[in-house]
Design an enzyme around this catalytic site. Structure first.
Site, PDB file in Angstrom:
ATOM      1  N   LYS A  56       0.929   3.650  -2.621  1.00 21.69           N
ATOM      2  CA  LYS A  56       0.452   5.720  -2.704  1.00 21.69           C
ATOM      3  C   LYS A  56       1.996   6.664  -2.940  1.00 21.69           C
ATOM      4  O   LYS A  56       1.691   7.823  -3.210  1.00 21.69           O
ATOM      5  CB  LYS A  56       0.552   5.813  -1.139  1.00 21.69           C
ATOM      6  CG  LYS A  56      -1.006   5.514  -0.489  1.00 21.69           C
ATOM      7  CD  LYS A  56      -2.419   5.839  -1.763  1.00 21.69           C
ATOM      8  CE  LYS A  56      -3.594   5.228  -1.744  1.00 21.69           C
ATOM      9  NZ  LYS A  56      -4.424   5.784  -2.363  1.00 21.69           N
ATOM     10  N   TYR A  80       0.586  -1.669  -0.220  1.00 25.49           N
ATOM     11  CA  TYR A  80      -0.446   0.223  -0.022  1.00 25.49           C
ATOM     12  C   TYR A  80       0.857   1.048  -0.112  1.00 25.49           C
ATOM     13  O   TYR A  80       0.192   2.261  -0.769  1.00 25.49           O
ATOM     14  CB  TYR A  80      -0.919   0.065   1.492  1.00 25.49           C
ATOM     15  CG  TYR A  80      -1.932   0.889   1.386  1.00 25.49           C
ATOM     16  CD1 TYR A  80      -3.483   0.906   0.269  1.00 25.49           C
ATOM     17  CD2 TYR A  80      -1.903   2.079   2.232  1.00 25.49           C
ATOM     18  CE1 TYR A  80      -3.634   2.080   0.555  1.00 25.49           C
ATOM     19  CE2 TYR A  80      -2.904   3.431   2.110  1.00 25.49           C
ATOM     20  CZ  TYR A  80      -3.906   2.561   1.540  1.00 25.49           C
ATOM     21  OH  TYR A  80      -4.341   3.585   1.115  1.00 25.49           O
ATOM     22  N   ALA A  81       2.376   1.141   1.024  1.00 24.89           N
ATOM     23  CA  ALA A  81       2.513   2.156   0.829  1.00 24.89           C
ATOM     24  C   ALA A  81       3.567   2.343  -0.423  1.00 24.89           C
ATOM     25  O   ALA A  81       3.744   3.992  -1.336  1.00 24.89           O
ATOM     26  CB  ALA A  81       3.827   2.658   2.365  1.00 24.89           C
TER      27      ALA A  81
END
Lengths: 249, 79
Positions: free
Chosen positions: A161, A157-158
């Site tokens: 993003k 996810y990081a």
């Protein structure tokens, strides 16, 4: 200049729930016609569409898998055909599949990168030509503080993003000469269905790390989006606005 | 027909790139000779698509670098 979005047409991906829903409604409150896409929540999407129409604006709810470029191009073409132009795209669609790196499998990695990052490429690319013809536009990509600070258990996810931030700055540079702006909103801990899955201890930890001492709500993210969508931000491009209570300072 | 294509192509280039018609020769390269940046070339392709009511795929567009490339390609598509 004003915050009014009257006469502008917008698309919000993943607009049936959570932050996307709040953004779609806020854009409509400020006068825009708003289309939303959804992956599976047809009923919820239909409700958002009706709420937008109650605000006196045109609305559409379109089923579209954000990973599918061909479908993305169809969505943009439909908006341009029916509404004449597309002024604002809010790339909000996203998922999480958390796991420690040591336990993360390939599917968890690929799904999150594709849904969260490839979708941004898809919609931003598909919108570029209509926006060039229209001599302007505003792309707003929803990242996360996790993309700035990292987070144990969320490497996929990081990464997606953080990738959004690099993509947005590149896009902003490529299309600035055509008055197309691209910016990022990076929410912190916002109360949504996604954060409802977190346990109490984790939530308290997040609150302790947030200078403003509380969780945010989706409308507070939507307010930053309205600013970036409107002509009030006409000289702002390639920027990352954190809406995180100060968490990632 | 191809005469017609050529004059329309030239008119679009003169209009889009703000160059003099005398510069728009068959072997003139959009970027090197006519001062187009990368987005200008994309916009030229978009204008050709609109003018001639056809769709030019990216892989074809990449091979259209000169005025002559454009007229040859479009004449071929329209014949």
């Amino acid at each position: 200049m004003s915050l009014s979005l009257e006469g502008k047409t917008c698309l919000v991906t993943g607009g049936s729930r959570g932050i996307g829903k709040a953004i779609a409604l806020r854009l409509a409150e400020f006068g825009a016609d708003v289309a939303i896409t959804y992956a599976r929540s047809a009923d919820a999407a239909e409700e958002v569409k009706e709420e937008i129409e109650k605000l006196g604006r045109k609305a559409k709810a379109l089923q579209a898998d954000a990973v599918d470029l061909a479908r993305t191009e169809e969505v943009i073409a439909e908006l341009v055909d029916d509404w004449g132009k597309i002024d604002i795209i809010v790339n909000n669609a996203g998922i999480t599949k958390d796991n420690l790196i040591l336990r993360m499998n390939e599917e968890q990695w690929d799904d999150v990168i594709n849904t969260n990052l490839k979708s941004i490429f898809n919609y931003s690319k598909a919108a570029a030509k209509p926006m060039m013809r229209n001599r302007g536009g505003s792309i707003i990509n929803i990242s996360s503080v996790v993309g700035i600070s990292g987070n144990a258990g969320q490497s996929n996810y990081a990464a997606s993003k953080a990738g959004i931030i690099g993509f947005t700055k590149s896009y902003a540079k490529e299309l600035a000469s055509r008055n197309i702006r691209a910016n990022v909103v990076a929410p912190g801990y916002i109360l949504t269905d996604m954060t409802d899955q977190l346990d109490e201890k984790v939530l308290q930890g997040i609150k302790d790390e947030t200078p403003l001492g509380r969780a945010g709500n989706a409308e507070e993210v939507a307010d930053a989006v309205v600013f970036l969508a409107s002509d009030m931000s006409s000289y702002v491009t390639g920027e990352v606005i954190r809406v995180d209570g100060g968490m990632a300072m | 027909m191809s005469q017609d294509v050529e004059s329309k192509v030239k008119a679009i280039i003169v209009d889009k790139l703000g160059v003099d018609e005398s510069e728009v020769t068959a072997d003139a390269n959009f970027t090197n000779d006519l001062g187009a940046d990368s987005l200008d070339t994309v916009e030229l392709i978009m204008e050709f698509e609109k003018e001639f009511d056809l769709s030019i795929p990216d892989e074809d567009a990449e091979n259209i670098a000169t005025v002559g490339d454009a007229t040859t390609y479009l004449s071929g598509k329209l014949s």
